[in-house]
Design a protein around this motif. Structure first.
Motif, PDB file in Angstrom:
ATOM      1  N   ILE A  71      43.639  53.528 -30.594  1.00 31.11           N
ATOM      2  CA  ILE A  71      43.299  52.541 -31.620  1.00 31.11           C
ATOM      3  C   ILE A  71      42.680  51.351 -30.906  1.00 31.11           C
ATOM      4  CG2 ILE A  71      45.706  51.639 -31.696  1.00 31.11           C
ATOM      5  CD1 ILE A  71      45.021  51.026 -34.742  1.00 31.11           C
ATOM      6  N   SER A  72      41.456  51.013 -31.324  1.00 30.97           N
ATOM      7  CA  SER A  72      40.746  49.912 -30.667  1.00 30.97           C
ATOM      8  C   SER A  72      40.412  48.841 -31.702  1.00 30.97           C
ATOM      9  CB  SER A  72      39.508  50.472 -29.987  1.00 30.97           C
ATOM     10  OG  SER A  72      38.755  49.445 -29.401  1.00 30.97           O
ATOM     11  N   THR A  73      39.299  48.996 -32.433  1.00 29.16           N
ATOM     12  CA  THR A  73      39.018  48.025 -33.497  1.00 29.16           C
ATOM     13  C   THR A  73      39.941  48.243 -34.699  1.00 29.16           C
ATOM     14  OG1 THR A  73      37.400  49.425 -34.637  1.00 29.16           O
ATOM     15  CG2 THR A  73      36.565  48.012 -32.872  1.00 29.16           C
ATOM     16  N   GLY A  74      40.473  49.427 -34.817  1.00 26.65           N
ATOM     17  CA  GLY A  74      41.327  49.777 -35.966  1.00 26.65           C
ATOM     18  C   GLY A  74      40.541  50.337 -37.140  1.00 26.65           C
ATOM     19  N   GLY A  75      39.221  50.389 -37.010  1.00 26.51           N
ATOM     20  CA  GLY A  75      38.383  50.867 -38.120  1.00 26.51           C
ATOM     21  C   GLY A  75      38.728  52.290 -38.554  1.00 26.51           C
ATOM     22  N   THR A  76      39.003  53.137 -37.590  1.00 29.43           N
ATOM     23  CA  THR A  76      39.339  54.534 -37.916  1.00 29.43           C
ATOM     24  C   THR A  76      40.680  54.612 -38.636  1.00 29.43           C
ATOM     25  OG1 THR A  76      38.102  55.254 -35.984  1.00 29.43           O
ATOM     26  CG2 THR A  76      39.665  56.844 -36.911  1.00 29.43           C
ATOM     27  N   MET A  77      41.659  53.846 -38.146  1.00 28.26           N
ATOM     28  CA  MET A  77      42.983  53.888 -38.778  1.00 28.26           C
ATOM     29  C   MET A  77      42.936  53.354 -40.208  1.00 28.26           C
ATOM     30  SD  MET A  77      45.877  55.082 -38.307  1.00 28.26           S
ATOM     31  CE  MET A  77      45.849  55.476 -36.562  1.00 28.26           C
ATOM     32  N   ILE A  78      42.140  52.323 -40.430  1.00 29.21           N
ATOM     33  CA  ILE A  78      41.979  51.794 -41.795  1.00 29.21           C
ATOM     34  C   ILE A  78      41.431  52.907 -42.705  1.00 29.21           C
ATOM     35  CG2 ILE A  78      40.513  50.229 -43.201  1.00 29.21           C
ATOM     36  CD1 ILE A  78      42.735  48.664 -41.940  1.00 29.21           C
ATOM     37  N   ALA A  79      40.457  53.653 -42.191  1.00 26.17           N
ATOM     38  CA  ALA A  79      39.850  54.732 -42.992  1.00 26.17           C
ATOM     39  C   ALA A  79      40.864  55.843 -43.279  1.00 26.17           C
ATOM     40  CB  ALA A  79      38.631  55.292 -42.248  1.00 26.17           C
ATOM     41  N   ILE A  80      41.650  56.203 -42.275  1.00 28.44           N
ATOM     42  CA  ILE A  80      42.646  57.273 -42.465  1.00 28.44           C
ATOM     43  C   ILE A  80      43.685  56.837 -43.504  1.00 28.44           C
ATOM     44  CG2 ILE A  80      44.456  58.649 -41.350  1.00 28.44           C
ATOM     45  CD1 ILE A  80      42.934  58.348 -38.683  1.00 28.44           C
ATOM     46  N   VAL A 127      48.212  57.083 -29.017  1.00 30.58           N
ATOM     47  CA  VAL A 127      48.583  57.140 -27.604  1.00 30.58           C
ATOM     48  C   VAL A 127      48.253  55.809 -26.923  1.00 30.58           C
ATOM     49  CG1 VAL A 127      48.193  58.336 -25.400  1.00 30.58           C
ATOM     50  CG2 VAL A 127      48.217  59.638 -27.558  1.00 30.58           C
ATOM     51  N   ILE A 128      47.004  55.337 -27.120  1.00 33.00           N
ATOM     52  CA  ILE A 128      46.519  54.154 -26.387  1.00 33.00           C
ATOM     53  C   ILE A 128      46.099  53.070 -27.363  1.00 33.00           C
ATOM     54  CG2 ILE A 128      44.688  53.330 -24.813  1.00 33.00           C
ATOM     55  CD1 ILE A 128      44.567  56.394 -23.886  1.00 33.00           C
ATOM     56  N   ILE A 139      52.397  50.373 -36.437  1.00 38.72           N
ATOM     57  CA  ILE A 139      51.765  51.411 -35.610  1.00 38.72           C
ATOM     58  C   ILE A 139      52.439  51.442 -34.242  1.00 38.72           C
ATOM     59  CG2 ILE A 139      49.596  52.161 -34.517  1.00 38.72           C
ATOM     60  CD1 ILE A 139      48.164  50.610 -36.839  1.00 38.72           C
ATOM     61  N   LYS A 140      52.931  52.630 -33.861  1.00 40.84           N
ATOM     62  CA  LYS A 140      53.561  52.786 -32.543  1.00 40.84           C
ATOM     63  C   LYS A 140      52.509  53.279 -31.548  1.00 40.84           C
ATOM     64  CE  LYS A 140      57.897  54.188 -34.744  1.00 40.84           C
ATOM     65  NZ  LYS A 140      58.705  55.377 -35.120  1.00 40.84           N
ATOM     66  N   THR A 141      52.620  52.815 -30.304  1.00 40.36           N
ATOM     67  CA  THR A 141      51.688  53.299 -29.271  1.00 40.36           C
ATOM     68  C   THR A 141      52.469  53.569 -27.985  1.00 40.36           C
ATOM     69  OG1 THR A 141      51.124  51.085 -28.442  1.00 40.36           O
ATOM     70  CG2 THR A 141      49.773  51.941 -30.243  1.00 40.36           C
ATOM     71  N   LEU A 142      51.868  54.380 -27.112  1.00 42.63           N
ATOM     72  CA  LEU A 142      52.527  54.679 -25.838  1.00 42.63           C
ATOM     73  C   LEU A 142      52.152  53.664 -24.767  1.00 42.63           C
ATOM     74  CD1 LEU A 142      52.200  58.570 -25.507  1.00 42.63           C
ATOM     75  CD2 LEU A 142      53.994  57.227 -26.610  1.00 42.63           C
ATOM     76  N   VAL A 143      50.906  53.219 -24.796  1.00 41.89           N
ATOM     77  CA  VAL A 143      50.452  52.317 -23.738  1.00 41.89           C
ATOM     78  C   VAL A 143      49.394  51.368 -24.284  1.00 41.89           C
ATOM     79  CG1 VAL A 143      48.742  53.980 -22.853  1.00 41.89           C
ATOM     80  CG2 VAL A 143      49.599  52.233 -21.337  1.00 41.89           C
ATOM     81  N   LYS A 144      49.434  50.120 -23.782  1.00 37.93           N
ATOM     82  CA  LYS A 144      48.432  49.135 -24.171  1.00 37.93           C
ATOM     83  C   LYS A 144      47.546  48.846 -22.962  1.00 37.93           C
ATOM     84  CE  LYS A 144      48.035  44.588 -26.271  1.00 37.93           C
ATOM     85  NZ  LYS A 144      48.749  43.508 -26.933  1.00 37.93           N
TER      86      LYS A 144
END
Ligand SMILES: O=P(O)(O)OC[C@H]1O[C@H](OP(=O)(O)OP(=O)(O)O)[C@H](O)[C@@H]1O
Ligand SMILES: Nc1nc2[nH]cnc2c(=O)[nH]1
Length: 185
Positions: free
Chosen positions: A123-132, A149-150, A167-172
């Motif tokens: 997840i970077s800009t979050g644009g994909t997650m917003i769409a999902i 993951v990242i 949103i949970k992530t493994l690494v930042k």
């Protein structure tokens, strides 16, 4: 851990103005080692809530290997949001933007009331997650958990504020002077 170790030495390329890191989990390049894939899947299962979940949902392309291994470990089927339209009855199109691309994603295979976990590689800009999330809400799904993951940049926080989902992530990570650095979460 292998995920962090491999991130620190991965190459960076420019896509327009975006400094894009290239890593086996996010690109399948140069090669995906089973022990890395296994580590990532086990770490996702440890932090994720997969109980009573009907479907794992991911986005083409690099969510697919993750969804596949998670499906095998958890016995939960998965749905891929494709970049291609299939024109099946009930297909849900949504608009996707990332730091370097724009396009459509198409959701099929979700029924009203389905309990789902979303997984993605980054997840970077979050644009994909917003769409999902938008597509799943339109389909009437119940989002039980979201794991990437990242994380890099502010996208995770922005999506959380905008949608109310955690949103949970493994690494930042961040990309600084042409290198990936691991940040505290
Ligand atoms: O938070 P964002 O800025 O939206 O970036 C995250 C998305 O970028 C990548 O997908 P991409 O659309 O590049 O497709 P790929 O998996 O085919 O590389 C990645 O798999 C995520 O889905
Ligand atoms: N591989 C890769 N995928 C991404 N998705 C969003 N940003 C990135 C990035 O920098 N690298």
């Amino acid at each position: 851990m292998l995920l962090e170790e491999t991130l620190k030495s991965c190459p960076i390329v420019k896509r327009g103005n975006y400094h894009y890191f290239i890593h086996p989990i996010t690109d399948g390049v140069p090669i995906v080692e089973p022990k890395l894939l296994r580590e990532v899947a086990i770490r996702i299962i440890k932090i994720g809530n997969f109980e009573d979940v009907d479907k794992i949902v991911t986005a083409e392309a690099m969510g697919i290997p993750l969804a596949t291994i998670l499906s095998l470990y958890t016995d939960i089927p998965y749905v891929i949001m494709r970049k291609r339209e299939y024109k099946l009855p009930g297909e849900i199109p949504v608009f996707q933007t990332t730091g370097y691309s724009k396009g459509q994603l198409y959701l099929n295979g979700i029924n009203k009331g389905d309990k789902v976990v979303i997984v993605d590689d980054v997840i970077s800009t979050g644009g994909t997650m917003i769409a999902i999330i938008e597509a799943l809400k339109k389909a009437g799904a119940e989002i039980k958990d979201i794991i990437c993951v990242i994380e890099r940049g502010n996208g995770k926080k922005e999506v959380e504020e905008k949608t109310g989902y955690k949103i949970k992530t493994l690494v930042k990570i961040d990309v600084v002077d042409g290198k990936v650095v691991i940040l505290d979460k």
